[in-house]
Design an enzyme around this catalytic site. Sequence first.
Site, PDB file in Angstrom:
ATOM      1  N   LYS A 118       0.837  -1.206   0.000  1.00  0.00           N
ATOM      2  CA  LYS A 118       0.000   0.000   0.000  1.00  0.00           C
ATOM      3  C   LYS A 118       0.878   1.265   0.000  1.00  0.00           C
ATOM      4  O   LYS A 118       2.088   1.190   0.278  1.00  0.00           O
ATOM      5  CB  LYS A 118      -0.915  -0.038   1.224  1.00  0.00           C
ATOM      6  N   PHE A 173     -15.395   3.587   7.981  1.00  0.00           N
ATOM      7  CA  PHE A 173     -14.070   4.003   7.513  1.00  0.00           C
ATOM      8  C   PHE A 173     -13.883   3.789   6.018  1.00  0.00           C
ATOM      9  O   PHE A 173     -12.776   3.897   5.495  1.00  0.00           O
ATOM     10  CB  PHE A 173     -12.964   3.258   8.296  1.00  0.00           C
ATOM     11  N   ARG A 204      -1.136 -14.429   4.720  1.00  0.00           N
ATOM     12  CA  ARG A 204      -1.898 -13.778   5.807  1.00  0.00           C
ATOM     13  C   ARG A 204      -1.150 -13.922   7.136  1.00  0.00           C
ATOM     14  O   ARG A 204      -1.107 -12.984   7.931  1.00  0.00           O
ATOM     15  CB  ARG A 204      -3.304 -14.385   5.948  1.00  0.00           C
ATOM     16  N   THR A 234      -5.158  -7.344  11.126  1.00  0.00           N
ATOM     17  CA  THR A 234      -5.564  -6.130  10.411  1.00  0.00           C
ATOM     18  C   THR A 234      -5.175  -4.874  11.183  1.00  0.00           C
ATOM     19  O   THR A 234      -4.631  -3.926  10.620  1.00  0.00           O
ATOM     20  CB  THR A 234      -7.103  -6.146  10.204  1.00  0.00           C
ATOM     21  N   ARG A 239       2.757  -6.340   9.436  1.00  0.00           N
ATOM     22  CA  ARG A 239       1.926  -5.242   9.945  1.00  0.00           C
ATOM     23  C   ARG A 239       2.338  -4.832  11.353  1.00  0.00           C
ATOM     24  O   ARG A 239       2.295  -3.655  11.713  1.00  0.00           O
ATOM     25  CB  ARG A 239       0.455  -5.641   9.895  1.00  0.00           C
ATOM     26  N   HIS A 252      -1.739  -5.440   1.740  1.00  0.00           N
ATOM     27  CA  HIS A 252      -3.026  -6.128   1.597  1.00  0.00           C
ATOM     28  C   HIS A 252      -2.749  -7.561   1.170  1.00  0.00           C
ATOM     29  O   HIS A 252      -1.842  -7.799   0.371  1.00  0.00           O
ATOM     30  CB  HIS A 252      -3.897  -5.466   0.520  1.00  0.00           C
TER      31      HIS A 252
HETATM   32  P1  IDP Z   1      -7.589  -7.047   5.999  1.00  0.00           P
HETATM   33  O1  IDP Z   1      -6.819  -6.031   5.167  1.00  0.00           O
HETATM   34  O2  IDP Z   1      -6.782  -7.568   7.156  1.00  0.00           O
HETATM   35  O3  IDP Z   1      -8.185  -8.149   5.153  1.00  0.00           O
HETATM   36  P2  IDP Z   1     -10.227  -5.838   6.082  1.00  0.00           P
HETATM   37  O4  IDP Z   1     -11.240  -6.056   7.157  1.00  0.00           O
HETATM   38  O5  IDP Z   1     -10.463  -6.481   4.764  1.00  0.00           O
HETATM   39  O6  IDP Z   1      -8.795  -6.268   6.675  1.00  0.00           O
HETATM   40  O7  IDP Z   1     -10.089  -4.259   5.903  1.00  0.00           O
HETATM   41  C1  IDP Z   1      -9.444  -3.686   4.794  1.00  0.00           C
HETATM   42  C2  IDP Z   1      -8.560  -2.544   5.271  1.00  0.00           C
HETATM   43  O8  IDP Z   1      -9.352  -1.513   5.868  1.00  0.00           O
HETATM   44  C3  IDP Z   1      -7.560  -2.930   6.357  1.00  0.00           C
HETATM   45  O9  IDP Z   1      -6.381  -3.506   5.851  1.00  0.00           O
HETATM   46  C4  IDP Z   1      -7.299  -1.593   7.024  1.00  0.00           C
HETATM   47  O10 IDP Z   1      -6.389  -0.797   6.268  1.00  0.00           O
HETATM   48  C5  IDP Z   1      -8.675  -0.939   6.981  1.00  0.00           C
HETATM   49  N1  IDP Z   1      -9.470  -1.212   8.194  1.00  0.00           N
HETATM   50  C6  IDP Z   1     -10.097  -2.369   8.527  1.00  0.00           C
HETATM   51  N2  IDP Z   1     -10.757  -2.271   9.689  1.00  0.00           N
HETATM   52  C7  IDP Z   1     -10.550  -0.996  10.109  1.00  0.00           C
HETATM   53  C8  IDP Z   1     -11.004  -0.271  11.272  1.00  0.00           C
HETATM   54  O11 IDP Z   1     -11.720  -0.777  12.145  1.00  0.00           O
HETATM   55  N3  IDP Z   1     -10.576   1.022  11.365  1.00  0.00           N
HETATM   56  C9  IDP Z   1      -9.791   1.619  10.432  1.00  0.00           C
HETATM   57  N4  IDP Z   1      -9.355   0.986   9.321  1.00  0.00           N
HETATM   58  C10 IDP Z   1      -9.734  -0.316   9.158  1.00  0.00           C
HETATM   59 MG    MG Z   2      -9.632  -8.059   3.696  1.00  0.00          MG
END
Ligand code: IDP
Ligand code: MG
Length: 172
Positions: free
Chosen positions: A16, A64, A97, A103, A114, A131
């Site tokens: 990213k 968000f 992962r 996350t 991360r 990601h």
């Molecule tokens: P992931 O990237 O671990 O699969 P996802 O739930 O798919 O997580 O969320 C996509 C992206 O959105 C995350 O990588 C993160 O950058 C952002 N994100 C997810 N949950 C939150 C949150 O609760 N607050 C702020 N940003 C979030």
């Molecule tokens: Mg995701």
Amino acid sequence: MENELHERQPTLVLIKPDGLSKSLTGNILTRLSETKLEIAAAKCVRVSRELAEEHYRDLREKPFFEEIIGYLMGKFHDRKKVLAFVYVGVDAIGKVRDICGATNPEEAASTTIRGAYGRITTKGVYENVIHASSNEQEAEREIKLWFKPDEVIYNIYPVKTVEEKVKHPIWA
Ligand code: IDP
Ligand code: MG
């Protein structure tokens, strides 16, 4: 059959804009190489709003959502692009992962990508530098969104050939 499918399981990885701004590409790729998976596609992408919204379409109801669209488009960073990869190999999705970590970068183990490099901004965006697809269905949808079949060196999904007359640039 299950094992056969998993042998060359593909997954999408994005570095990213925060990862690029912090010059973390080398570190992240080194960590990913610990998985012994193979890179089957790689490119640099300037992310349009349309692409970002499609990528995160399952999160469109989240509070968000607008922030993560801007984040992926590079609106908060000086590097307005992402690096996109397809990794393939045995259980690629789980292996990637695992090495990415949780996350929320504050909850991610410090031994993960991360955990080591992510942060939460004062606006509450999880800037977690990478990601990775979280399941096979998501990987297929995301890889087909980010890559054309001939940009991937293996035939990971069925293709069809169409004849198109489109103008496109070639080197002058
Ligand atoms: P992931 O990237 O671990 O699969 P996802 O739930 O798919 O997580 O969320 C996509 C992206 O959105 C995350 O990588 C993160 O950058 C952002 N994100 C997810 N949950 C939150 C949150 O609760 N607050 C702020 N940003 C979030
Ligand atoms: Mg995701």
